[in-house]
Design an enzyme around this catalytic site. Structure first.
Site, PDB file in Angstrom:
ATOM      1  N   ASP A   1      -0.207   5.068   1.039  1.00 10.71           N
ATOM      2  CA  ASP A   1      -0.456   5.991   2.152  1.00 10.71           C
ATOM      3  C   ASP A   1      -0.477   5.257   3.488  1.00 10.71           C
ATOM      4  O   ASP A   1      -1.255   4.317   3.673  1.00 10.71           O
ATOM      5  CB  ASP A   1      -1.786   6.722   1.944  1.00 10.71           C
ATOM      6  CG  ASP A   1      -1.799   7.515   0.656  1.00 10.71           C
ATOM      7  OD1 ASP A   1      -1.009   8.456   0.540  1.00 10.71           O
ATOM      8  OD2 ASP A   1      -2.595   7.171  -0.244  1.00 10.71           O
TER       9      ASP A   1
ATOM     10  N   ASP B   1       0.867  -1.169   0.000  1.00  9.48           N
ATOM     11  CA  ASP B   1       0.000   0.000   0.000  1.00  9.48           C
ATOM     12  C   ASP B   1       0.910   1.226   0.000  1.00  9.48           C
ATOM     13  O   ASP B   1       2.102   1.141   0.322  1.00  9.48           O
ATOM     14  CB  ASP B   1      -0.896  -0.035   1.234  1.00  9.48           C
ATOM     15  CG  ASP B   1      -1.821   1.161   1.334  1.00  9.48           C
ATOM     16  OD1 ASP B   1      -2.331   1.602   0.297  1.00  9.48           O
ATOM     17  OD2 ASP B   1      -2.002   1.668   2.464  1.00  9.48           O
TER      18      ASP B   1
END
Length: 502
Positions: free
Chosen positions: A88, A86
């Site tokens: 953020d 991922d």
């Protein structure tokens, strides 16, 4: 953020997992038997789950803690062929003081100017101590809840006023339960959309976290303006406010005050990633693994934040970049990938790929699905997809850990920055994450929280940041000191807790 926003089961046990002493050998034999017959990965995963579930059931029937029935968890990086991340809150981190302040102010302003709330809401002050990731909003009652690892209510507030134990029992009964929260606990995706999503909200990441205070203060304003409120509509208004500010359609048109501020001064909000982390990503690729980035952020926002964190050549760190992934649906549905205009930073119209098409390394895509990404990377490795093993790192426990593990057969590692409260004496955001109002993210009065339970049950390991991982090598075995997977050590708040993997 959850579905609709721009952005921005049982534990899995497969062949290399040695955290379950008795069942791992049986599962390993079963896995290798399936592999030898070239069965698909889902069959292998289902069989390993059944074996593991049977073993756990025997121990849970005795009421033993997980640590009484197992050895420690470990992660063998060398056993994975493809590793994904991922963006953020995982590969890049935010200045949580600045980001929380920005989101809080933007949401309040929209609630007053566009939703008609009293300007008294603007006079409310940012109380960082009220913020915590993982809280649940009970919309109709105007309450904020913190849940245990069995979905009982540990703490609660009405608006910003803390509820006593007697008030919690009076509202939610002697078992201290909210029905829709029970449904979420049993199957988080069952409440993701539809009527349940209009009634409650789990605040799963740092983009969501300030919503709790805006919601609570708006409830206070409503209470002050009316003698009696039987049911609150604050959550519906706040949901529309969140969707407006995080909608990818508003990234470049100044309609979102959040995006406007981010574009004007990204270095204020996004932290630079360490050179050690960049070198670690290079080492993973050099070891022969395929590396992918999978983010809910649209390509334009990802370009803004990743450039600030990694520099203008950030895309070269990955074999494939998938943006606007619409997790958790990415792992449960068969949405097509779209091609991306990497100059204009937008999806190309009429560019849907067929579900059988192989993704090209070095390209950036939008939307898509796990099956096609997995098969494409396996093909580039010249391996059968059924034996191409994947690992994914993420901070959103439902989107990045629970769903891929439970619904796609991927092994996942959780990122919990709250661990830095324990690891770094000089951690700069202690006042943001170290809530006295809600107590520890991991437990309350020796009762493990919902998220500690999910991490222990579904994550291979849980670390404070990717910098922790960057201290390892691509061939390293990571040994946890506990059966719940927290690395390098179990949070002190969970020592002698009731944490069970049930």
């Amino acid at each position: 953020m959850q579905v609709g926003f721009c952005r921005v089961g049982v534990p899995q046990l497969t062949c290399n997992v040695r955290c379950i002493v008795t069942s791992s050998a049986a599962a390993s034999k079963a896995c290798h038997k399936l592999y030898s017959h070239k069965q698909n990965k889902s069959q292998t995963y289902v069989l390993s789950q059944l074996l593991h579930n049977s073993y756990l059931a025997r121990h849970m029937h005795t009421g033993k803690r997980m640590s009484d029935a197992t050895s420690t968890k470990e992660l063998d990086l060398s056993s994975y062929d493809i590793i994904g991340f991922d963006l953020d809150g995982t590969l890049l981190r935010y200045n949580l003081q600045e980001m929380s302040t920005l989101i809080y102010n933007v949401l309040k302003q929209h609630m007053v100017e566009q939703k008609g709330y009293s300007r008294a809401l603007l006079d409310k002050q940012l109380d960082m101590d009220f913020l915590q990731k993982g809280l649940l909003l009970d919309g109709p009652r105007g309450n904020v809840l913190k849940l245990s690892n069995t979905a009982t209510i540990l703490r609660a507030s009405h608006g910003t006023r803390k509820l006593s134990d007697a008030e919690i029992v009076a509202t939610y009964g002697p078992e201290r339960r909210l029905q829709v929260a029970n449904e979420f606990y049993k199957d988080p995706l069952s409440t993701w959309n539809g009527p349940a999503a209009e009634e409650m909200r789990t605040l799963l990441d740092y983009f969501d976290m300030p919503s709790a205070l805006v919601f609570a203060q708006a409830v206070d304003v409503v209470d002050a303006d009316s003698s009696q409120a039987n049911e609150y509509h604050v959550w519906q208004d706040l949901l529309e406010t969140l969707m407006h500010n995080y909608s990818r359609d508003h990234f470049g048109n100044n309609k979102s005050l959040y995006f406007k501020a981010m574009r004007a001064d990204p270095q204020r909000y996004v932290l630079r990633s360490s050179s050690k982390l960049v070198n670690w990503l290079h080492q993973l690729r050099a070891s022969g693994k395929k590396i992918f980035l999978l983010t809910g952020s649209n390509i334009d926002f990802a370009e803004l934040t990743a450039t600030q964190a990694f520099g203008p050549n950030w895309q070269q760190l990955f074999d494939i970049v998938a943006t606007y992934a619409k997790k958790p649906g990415f792992f449960t549905q068969q949405r097509p990938f779209l091609r991306v205009d990497n100059v204009a930073k937008c999806e190309l119209p009429n560019s849907e790929l067929s579900l059988q098409e192989t993704l090209v390394c070095g390209e950036v895509y939008s939307q898509g699905n796990w099956t096609q990404l997995h098969q494409s990377l396996a093909k580039h490795l010249k391996k059968d997809a059924g034996i191409t093993r994947g690992l994914y790192f993420g901070d959103n426990i439902i989107q990045d850990v629970y769903t891929p593990v439970q619904h796609a057969g991927i092994e996942c590692c959780a990122i919990a920055e709250e661990l830095l409260l324990l690891e770094q004496a000089d951690y700069p955001y202690t006042h943001v994450l170290g809530s006295q109002f809600w107590d520890s993210y991991f437990s309350v009065d020796k009762q493990a929280t919902l998220w500690s339970g999910f991490i222990a049950k579904y994550a291979k390991i849980c670390v404070s940041s990717m910098d922790q991982m960057a201290q390892t090598t691509p061939t390293q075995h990571i040994h946890c000191s506990n059966a719940h997977g927290f690395y390098p050590a179990l949070p002190k708040q969970l020592e002698d807790s009731n944490l069970l993997t049930i």
